[in-house]
Design an enzyme around this catalytic site. Structure first.
Site, mmCIF file in Angstrom:
data_model
loop_
_atom_site.group_PDB
_atom_site.id
_atom_site.type_symbol
_atom_site.label_atom_id
_atom_site.label_comp_id
_atom_site.label_asym_id
_atom_site.label_seq_id
_atom_site.Cartn_x
_atom_site.Cartn_y
_atom_site.Cartn_z
ATOM 1 N N ASP A 109 -1.977 10.766 -2.077
ATOM 2 C CA ASP A 109 -2.429 9.726 -3.000
ATOM 3 C C ASP A 109 -2.783 10.300 -4.364
ATOM 4 O O ASP A 109 -2.703 9.612 -5.374
ATOM 5 C CB ASP A 109 -3.618 8.964 -2.416
ATOM 6 C CG ASP A 109 -3.116 8.051 -1.315
ATOM 7 O OD1 ASP A 109 -2.968 8.530 -0.175
ATOM 8 O OD2 ASP A 109 -2.803 6.886 -1.603
ATOM 9 N N ALA A 116 0.818 5.163 -2.147
ATOM 10 C CA ALA A 116 0.610 5.470 -3.568
ATOM 11 C C ALA A 116 1.778 5.051 -4.472
ATOM 12 O O ALA A 116 1.574 4.313 -5.448
ATOM 13 C CB ALA A 116 0.278 6.949 -3.721
ATOM 14 N N ARG A 131 0.866 -1.184 0.000
ATOM 15 C CA ARG A 131 0.000 0.000 0.000
ATOM 16 C C ARG A 131 0.897 1.227 0.000
ATOM 17 O O ARG A 131 2.118 1.099 0.090
ATOM 18 C CB ARG A 131 -1.015 0.004 1.164
ATOM 19 C CG ARG A 131 -0.631 -0.615 2.455
ATOM 20 C CD ARG A 131 0.526 0.023 3.165
ATOM 21 N NE ARG A 131 0.320 1.460 3.361
ATOM 22 C CZ ARG A 131 1.261 2.332 3.557
ATOM 23 N NH1 ARG A 131 2.525 1.966 3.619
ATOM 24 N NH2 ARG A 131 0.998 3.610 3.717
ATOM 25 N N ARG A 177 -7.543 -0.399 -6.531
ATOM 26 C CA ARG A 177 -7.746 0.706 -5.576
ATOM 27 C C ARG A 177 -7.907 1.999 -6.398
ATOM 28 O O ARG A 177 -7.076 2.294 -7.260
ATOM 29 C CB ARG A 177 -6.568 0.811 -4.594
ATOM 30 C CG ARG A 177 -6.463 -0.437 -3.706
ATOM 31 C CD ARG A 177 -5.564 -0.214 -2.509
ATOM 32 N NE ARG A 177 -6.151 0.693 -1.542
ATOM 33 C CZ ARG A 177 -5.465 1.258 -0.546
ATOM 34 N NH1 ARG A 177 -4.176 1.036 -0.411
ATOM 35 N NH2 ARG A 177 -6.066 2.056 0.308
HETATM 36 O O1 MRU Z 1 -4.438 3.195 2.321
HETATM 37 P P1 MRU Z 1 -2.973 3.412 2.158
HETATM 38 O O2 MRU Z 1 -2.154 2.836 3.272
HETATM 39 O O3 MRU Z 1 -2.491 2.959 0.793
HETATM 40 O O4 MRU Z 1 -2.801 4.978 2.222
HETATM 41 C C1 MRU Z 1 -1.511 5.525 2.100
HETATM 42 C C2 MRU Z 1 -1.471 6.995 2.244
HETATM 43 O O5 MRU Z 1 -2.458 7.655 2.404
HETATM 44 C C3 MRU Z 1 -0.119 7.626 2.085
HETATM 45 O O6 MRU Z 1 -0.013 8.763 2.881
HETATM 46 C C4 MRU Z 1 0.083 8.027 0.621
HETATM 47 O O7 MRU Z 1 -0.192 6.950 -0.233
HETATM 48 C C5 MRU Z 1 1.448 8.517 0.366
HETATM 49 S S1 MRU Z 1 2.668 7.253 0.440
HETATM 50 C C6 MRU Z 1 4.147 7.949 0.009
#
Ligand code: MRU
Length: 358
Positions: A242, A52, A50, A94
């Site tokens: 994201d 982004a 997980r 996602r």
């Molecule tokens: O649901 P997730 O864990 O994928 O959410 C991740 C985030 O919100 C992070 O802050 C974002 O992807 C930035 S990662 C460099």
């Protein structure tokens, strides 16, 4: 440094993509091998991987796995039609992190251009491209770290939310990259890590990463952020993203918007750290960003234990949108931009760059 995604080669020459299972951290370090694009799609959907940029890199490797499987002949499809189906499967995992779609767009011309090559050759080229996306992401994060650290004083306490670290990227991290960059520049940095309800990426992943690096970190619940800010104990909030819309509105882990309001109230700078692969010039503003909703169970249960009454109705958006007006600056690999400067940059570069380069 902990690695989220890596590859090995089997005796028959086939590539296996390995993911550290982020659902199990920090208590168990288990890897999940992916040999097919469907296994990779499921790993993204189930949040084995997980964050982004890590989702984007995994998507690129998923495309390469699809080419390696090459079920086109048995399904009676042309290679290009088959690869579009592979991309669709991966693209439906996602919806919010734009890096997923960015990576598919970057891989598409490569599979199209090499469609007539022998299967082994074209999948090797796609694996090389996925690896290049990963390697390039680490370089971008180091640049983000170098630009961002210059915004912090010699001694600072940074509050961060969710996990925007090595685990969420190819390595080094975005928000945690800025923290790492500041530490490498000789600054004294303390971190408040929000636990990040309901999925606890802050407690499980950010605390794990920063502890491994020996960076002093204090874990707080999300609802304590206001308190520590009001006590004058936070010098900057730095989070990842994201998806950053063309006007600078930014989707990140739910709770980020609230932090931005708090930071504004307390006169604390609020920074987004993200590579250009997270910027989506085609999405005009935050209202147009699709927000993933996740299962009620993430809220009703703590582990296996039910915490809420049976049948209670639950709303579980995984992300929220921070309006550009609450963002002090966006730290990218190309430099630091106020949201309005980024919008101007995007409109003056529109159409010239389908694949942003570091
Ligand atoms: O649901 P997730 O864990 O994928 O959410 C991740 C985030 O919100 C992070 O802050 C974002 O992807 C930035 S990662 C460099």
């Amino acid at each position: 440094m902990v690695e989220a995604i890596w590859t090995t080669t089997e005796k028959d020459g086939r590539t296996v993509v390995h993911l550290i299972d982020q659902r199990e951290l920090p208590t168990r370090e288990i890897e999940v091998p992916c040999r097919t694009h469907k296994e990779m799609a499921e790993a993204i959907r189930a949040m084995v991987v997980r964050g982004a940029p890590a989702i984007g890199i995994s998507a690129a490797f998923g495309i390469a796995l699809g080419a390696q499987e090459d079920s086109a002949p048995s399904e009676g499809l042309s290679f290009s039609t088959y690869m579009e189906q592979v991309a669709l499967t991966i693209g439906q995992t996602r919806p919010t992190a734009v890096n997923l779609f960015w990576a598919i767009e970057r891989m598409r011309p490569i599979w199209q251009k090499n469609a007539s090559l022998p299967p082994r050759d074209r999948s090797r080229i796609l694996f090389d491209e996925a690896q290049a996306i990963k390697d390039d992401d680490i370089l971008r994060n180091k640049k983000i770290g170098a630009h961002g650290q210059s915004l912090l004083p010699q001694k600072a306490t940074v509050l961060t939310h969710c996990n925007a670290g090595a685990l969420a990227t190819g390595g080094y991290g975005t928000a945690l990259g800025v923290i790492r960059g500041a530490v490498e520049a000789g600054k004294t940095i303390n971190v408040f890590a929000d636990e990040t309800r309901p999925y606890l990426q802050g407690a499980r992943l950010t605390a794990y990463e920063l502890a491994a690096d020996g960076i002093p970190t204090t874990l707080i619940t999300d609802s304590m952020a206001a308190m520590v800010m009001s006590q004058g104990r936070v010098d900057a909030v730095i989070v990842g993203a994201d998806r950053i819309a063309a006007n600078g509105d930014t989707a990140n882990k739910v709770g980020t918007y609230g932090l931005s309001v708090l930071a504004r109230e307390h006169g604390i700078p609020f920074y987004i750290a993200a590579p250009f692969s997270t910027i989506d010039p085609k999405t005009p503003n935050g209202k147009a960003i699709p927000i993933e909703e996740r299962s009620a169970r993430e809220i009703t249960h703590a582990g296996e234990r039910r915490m809420a009454p049976d049948g209670i109705s639950v709303y579980n958006p995984a992300f929220d949108v921070t309006p550009a007006r609450n963002i002090t600056a966006i730290i990218t690999e190309r430099g630091v931009y106020r949201p309005e400067e980024l919008s101007e940059y995007l409109s003056s570069h529109s159409g010239r760059e389908s694949v942003p380069q570091a």
